[in-house]
Design a protein around this motif. Structure first.
Motif, PDB file in Angstrom:
ATOM      1  N   PRO A   1       0.808  -1.227   0.000  1.00  0.00           N
ATOM      2  CA  PRO A   1       0.000   0.000   0.000  1.00  0.00           C
ATOM      3  C   PRO A   1       0.837   1.271   0.000  1.00  0.00           C
ATOM      4  CG  PRO A   1      -0.047  -1.024   2.164  1.00  0.00           C
ATOM      5  CD  PRO A   1       0.621  -2.004   1.242  1.00  0.00           C
ATOM      6  N   LEU A   2       2.112   1.165   0.390  1.00  0.00           N
ATOM      7  CA  LEU A   2       2.970   2.348   0.413  1.00  0.00           C
ATOM      8  C   LEU A   2       3.241   2.889  -0.987  1.00  0.00           C
ATOM      9  CD1 LEU A   2       5.598   1.339   3.137  1.00  0.00           C
ATOM     10  CD2 LEU A   2       3.498   2.681   3.417  1.00  0.00           C
ATOM     11  N   PHE A   3       2.959   2.102  -2.007  1.00  0.00           N
ATOM     12  CA  PHE A   3       3.132   2.597  -3.366  1.00  0.00           C
ATOM     13  C   PHE A   3       2.232   3.806  -3.623  1.00  0.00           C
ATOM     14  CE2 PHE A   3       4.310  -1.929  -4.966  1.00  0.00           C
ATOM     15  CZ  PHE A   3       5.588  -1.764  -4.458  1.00  0.00           C
ATOM     16  N   LEU A   4       1.108   3.890  -2.896  1.00  0.00           N
ATOM     17  CA  LEU A   4       0.150   4.970  -3.136  1.00  0.00           C
ATOM     18  C   LEU A   4      -0.283   5.696  -1.865  1.00  0.00           C
ATOM     19  CD1 LEU A   4      -1.398   6.271  -5.513  1.00  0.00           C
ATOM     20  CD2 LEU A   4      -3.286   4.700  -5.033  1.00  0.00           C
ATOM     21  N   PHE A   5      -0.133   5.044  -0.704  1.00  0.00           N
ATOM     22  CA  PHE A   5      -0.633   5.611   0.552  1.00  0.00           C
ATOM     23  C   PHE A   5       0.496   5.740   1.586  1.00  0.00           C
ATOM     24  CE2 PHE A   5      -4.017   2.650  -1.092  1.00  0.00           C
ATOM     25  CZ  PHE A   5      -4.756   3.638  -1.733  1.00  0.00           C
ATOM     26  N   SER A   6       0.416   6.791   2.407  1.00  0.00           N
ATOM     27  CA  SER A   6       1.392   7.005   3.489  1.00  0.00           C
ATOM     28  C   SER A   6       0.794   6.496   4.794  1.00  0.00           C
ATOM     29  CB  SER A   6       1.745   8.489   3.608  1.00  0.00           C
ATOM     30  OG  SER A   6       2.384   8.953   2.445  1.00  0.00           O
ATOM     31  N   ARG A   7       1.407   5.450   5.352  1.00  0.00           N
ATOM     32  CA  ARG A   7       0.873   4.816   6.549  1.00  0.00           C
ATOM     33  C   ARG A   7       2.003   4.451   7.511  1.00  0.00           C
ATOM     34  NH1 ARG A   7      -1.129  -0.093   5.663  1.00  0.00           N
ATOM     35  NH2 ARG A   7      -3.128   0.013   6.766  1.00  0.00           N
ATOM     36  N   PHE A   8       1.742   4.681   8.804  1.00  0.00           N
ATOM     37  CA  PHE A   8       2.688   4.336   9.861  1.00  0.00           C
ATOM     38  C   PHE A   8       2.012   3.354  10.818  1.00  0.00           C
ATOM     39  CE2 PHE A   8       3.976   8.450   8.292  1.00  0.00           C
ATOM     40  CZ  PHE A   8       5.354   8.421   8.295  1.00  0.00           C
ATOM     41  N   ASP A   9       2.798   2.478  11.396  1.00  0.00           N
ATOM     42  CA  ASP A   9       2.284   1.519  12.368  1.00  0.00           C
ATOM     43  C   ASP A   9       1.971   2.267  13.666  1.00  0.00           C
ATOM     44  OD1 ASP A   9       1.737  -0.502  14.140  1.00  0.00           O
ATOM     45  OD2 ASP A   9       3.462  -1.734  13.602  1.00  0.00           O
ATOM     46  N   PRO A  10       0.701   2.334  14.079  1.00  0.00           N
ATOM     47  CA  PRO A  10       0.355   3.098  15.286  1.00  0.00           C
ATOM     48  C   PRO A  10       0.950   2.517  16.566  1.00  0.00           C
ATOM     49  CG  PRO A  10      -1.526   1.823  14.532  1.00  0.00           C
ATOM     50  CD  PRO A  10      -0.469   1.701  13.467  1.00  0.00           C
ATOM     51  N   LYS A  11       1.363   1.274  16.534  1.00  0.00           N
ATOM     52  CA  LYS A  11       2.020   0.689  17.716  1.00  0.00           C
ATOM     53  C   LYS A  11       3.479   1.106  17.799  1.00  0.00           C
ATOM     54  CE  LYS A  11       1.103  -3.592  16.645  1.00  0.00           C
ATOM     55  NZ  LYS A  11       0.341  -3.354  15.398  1.00  0.00           N
ATOM     56  N   GLU A  12       3.970   1.689  16.727  1.00  0.00           N
ATOM     57  CA  GLU A  12       5.394   2.025  16.647  1.00  0.00           C
ATOM     58  C   GLU A  12       5.642   3.532  16.773  1.00  0.00           C
ATOM     59  OE1 GLU A  12       7.981   1.679  12.846  1.00  0.00           O
ATOM     60  OE2 GLU A  12       7.953  -0.299  13.791  1.00  0.00           O
ATOM     61  N   VAL A  13       4.914   4.322  15.978  1.00  0.00           N
ATOM     62  CA  VAL A  13       5.097   5.768  15.997  1.00  0.00           C
ATOM     63  C   VAL A  13       3.760   6.470  15.888  1.00  0.00           C
ATOM     64  CG1 VAL A  13       7.416   5.670  14.966  1.00  0.00           C
ATOM     65  CG2 VAL A  13       5.410   5.932  13.492  1.00  0.00           C
ATOM     66  N   LYS A  14       3.788   7.772  16.183  1.00  0.00           N
ATOM     67  CA  LYS A  14       2.617   8.630  15.995  1.00  0.00           C
ATOM     68  C   LYS A  14       3.101   9.993  15.525  1.00  0.00           C
ATOM     69  CE  LYS A  14       2.626   9.879  20.922  1.00  0.00           C
ATOM     70  NZ  LYS A  14       1.843   9.853  22.193  1.00  0.00           N
ATOM     71  N   GLN A  15       2.190  10.749  14.949  1.00  0.00           N
ATOM     72  CA  GLN A  15       2.561  12.058  14.425  1.00  0.00           C
ATOM     73  C   GLN A  15       2.991  12.998  15.545  1.00  0.00           C
ATOM     74  OE1 GLN A  15      -1.071  12.572  11.552  1.00  0.00           O
ATOM     75  NE2 GLN A  15       0.489  14.053  10.958  1.00  0.00           N
ATOM     76  N   ALA A  16       3.980  13.818  15.258  1.00  0.00           N
ATOM     77  CA  ALA A  16       4.404  14.875  16.179  1.00  0.00           C
ATOM     78  C   ALA A  16       3.656  16.138  15.781  1.00  0.00           C
ATOM     79  CB  ALA A  16       5.912  15.082  16.092  1.00  0.00           C
ATOM     80  N   GLY A  17       2.520  16.364  16.388  1.00  0.00           N
ATOM     81  CA  GLY A  17       1.675  17.482  16.001  1.00  0.00           C
ATOM     82  C   GLY A  17       0.723  17.074  14.890  1.00  0.00           C
ATOM     83  N   LYS A  18       0.054  18.059  14.325  1.00  0.00           N
ATOM     84  CA  LYS A  18      -0.966  17.798  13.318  1.00  0.00           C
ATOM     85  C   LYS A  18      -0.551  18.194  11.908  1.00  0.00           C
ATOM     86  CE  LYS A  18      -4.738  18.497  16.643  1.00  0.00           C
ATOM     87  NZ  LYS A  18      -5.985  19.268  16.938  1.00  0.00           N
ATOM     88  N   ILE A  19       0.617  18.785  11.762  1.00  0.00           N
ATOM     89  CA  ILE A  19       1.005  19.347  10.468  1.00  0.00           C
ATOM     90  C   ILE A  19       1.911  18.401   9.693  1.00  0.00           C
ATOM     91  CG2 ILE A  19       2.250  21.228   9.321  1.00  0.00           C
ATOM     92  CD1 ILE A  19       1.360  23.061  11.569  1.00  0.00           C
ATOM     93  N   VAL A  20       1.580  18.227   8.424  1.00  0.00           N
ATOM     94  CA  VAL A  20       2.447  17.569   7.454  1.00  0.00           C
ATOM     95  C   VAL A  20       2.814  18.635   6.432  1.00  0.00           C
ATOM     96  CG1 VAL A  20       2.619  15.793   5.667  1.00  0.00           C
ATOM     97  CG2 VAL A  20       1.333  15.330   7.779  1.00  0.00           C
TER      98      VAL A  20
END
Length: 391
Positions: A239-258
């Motif tokens: 799915p990374l070929f088209l979508f940006s996804r992180f494992d929620p058990k591993e990391v989380k966003q630092a803030g709300k901005i990309v």
């Protein structure tokens, strides 16, 4: 001064009108420094002569030497000193604080805004990208990203925030293709990009439902392959070929901005419709999933670039779903993500300690370091797992 002291020391003067040397010295200093204009003139020679004649007389009028005018004047000076004691100390503290932090002054009169790379709000945003860059972004002063300033030390600090960075060109007719159809193709592409790369739920490992909804279900294998990749990720169905996804058990966003930078162009397509080309880079600051949020929380960034070609074909000529995009080609390149892992997630690496990944399932980045912010270079899915020169 000597005449004045001799007058006050005279035994003929009433004790209630005497002034001590300390008070008199203070008075002279205050009147000279603070109320110079209102200070009395030095007695003339004639006045001193009169004063001498009156020394021996009894019953001098009260207040001749220390009368109400002098007492009142000295009282005003004392009040001024008391006001300085109350106001001057906080003012001195404020001056010292401003000297260390001039940006605290509204309007920043000293022009100090933006001198620190991490002061995100003070940095001037770059204009939208309209043509392909010919070189990577300039070097940025090194700085450590934090929760308060997750883009410190990154060229992305001057990029747009989130969906604001996906700026659509003005739609115009393409021969027989009306402007409204061009506008629809642009809006559908934007919807796909926003959901696939900026939706917080998708970034946290969720399903990109809105992105899938703009793709034509009649296109052979595309929707089926994408759903398979989300359900059962593998090397061939990723799915990374088209979508940006992180494992929620591993990391989380630092803030709300990309942070986002890129461009969309359109032209007449080979299927007699509107051909869309999109080239965007997304910068994701993240922390470990178990981060406490205190000042010691470590922040790192993963940079993902996506290049995509799609078309909105002419439904009168082809068996397509009206208003849905046909996905023709898509490439992705991820900077600062572990190589050789095909679980459907990006795996950022932190400077202090790599995440606990199975060595048998991951590959060590190698080769000549590449700049993940360099939007002038070509990318492709078959690229080697290169090191990155900066994050």
């Amino acid at each position: 001064m000597s005449d004045r002291r001799s007058e006050e020391s005279s035994g003929d003067e009433p004790s209630s009108s005497s002034i001590s040397d300390e008070v008199w010295e203070q008075f002279l200093q205050d009147t000279e420094r603070e109320i110079r204009k209102s200070a009395p003139k030095e007695p003339s020679a004639r006045a001193r002569e009169v004063t001498e004649r009156l020394k021996g007389q009894q019953g001098q009028p009260a207040g001749w030497r220390t009368g109400p005018a002098w007492q009142e004047m000295n009282g005003r000076a004392a009040r001024r000193r008391r006001v300085w004691a109350v106001v001057g100390i906080p003012l001195a503290i404020a001056v010292a604080v401003v000297a260390m932090r001039p940006s605290l002054i509204p309007g920043d009169p000293f022009g100090s805004s933006g001198t620190r790379a991490g002061t995100d709000a003070a940095v001037k945003e770059l204009p939208a990208e309209t043509t392909a860059p010919t070189a990577p972004p300039s070097a940025v002063a090194p700085d450590t990203p934090t929760l308060a300033h997750p883009f410190a030390g990154s060229p992305a600090l001057r990029w747009a925030d989130g969906a604001a960075g996906i700026v659509l060109p003005k739609a115009t007719a393409l021969g027989a293709v009306p402007r409204e159809r061009v506008e629809l193709a642009l809006q559908q592409t934007r919807k796909l990009l926003v959901d696939a790369n900026l939706n917080p739920d998708v970034i946290a490992g969720g399903t990109p439902g809105a992105a899938l909804s703009v793709l034509d279900p009649k296109q052979p294998d595309v929707i089926g392959n994408l759903k398979t990749s989300l359900r059962s990720p593998s090397k061939t169905h990723n799915p990374l070929f088209l979508f940006s996804r992180f494992d929620p058990k591993e990391v989380k966003q630092a803030g709300k901005i990309v942070k986002v930078r890129g461009r969309i162009t359109f032209a007449k397509g080979k299927y007699h419709g509107v051909a869309i080309h999109a080239d965007y880079t997304f910068v994701y600051p993240v922390v470990r999933a178990d981060a406490t949020g205190d000042g010691s929380t470590e922040v790192t960034r993963t940079i993902v670039r996506r290049v995509m070609d799609a078309e909105l074909p002419d439904p009168a000529r082809y068996q397509v779903t009206s208003g849905r995009l046909t996905l023709l080609h898509y490439d992705e390149d991820a900077g600062n993500s572990a190589c050789g892992i095909h679980d459907g997630y990006l795996h950022p690496q932190f400077p202090s300690q790599a995440l606990a990944l199975d060595p048998s399932e991951s590959a060590t980045p190698s080769g000549q370091p590449v700049d993940p912010y360099d939007r002038s270079r070509d990318i492709g899915k078959e690229q080697a797992c290169n090191k990155v020169s900066r994050t």
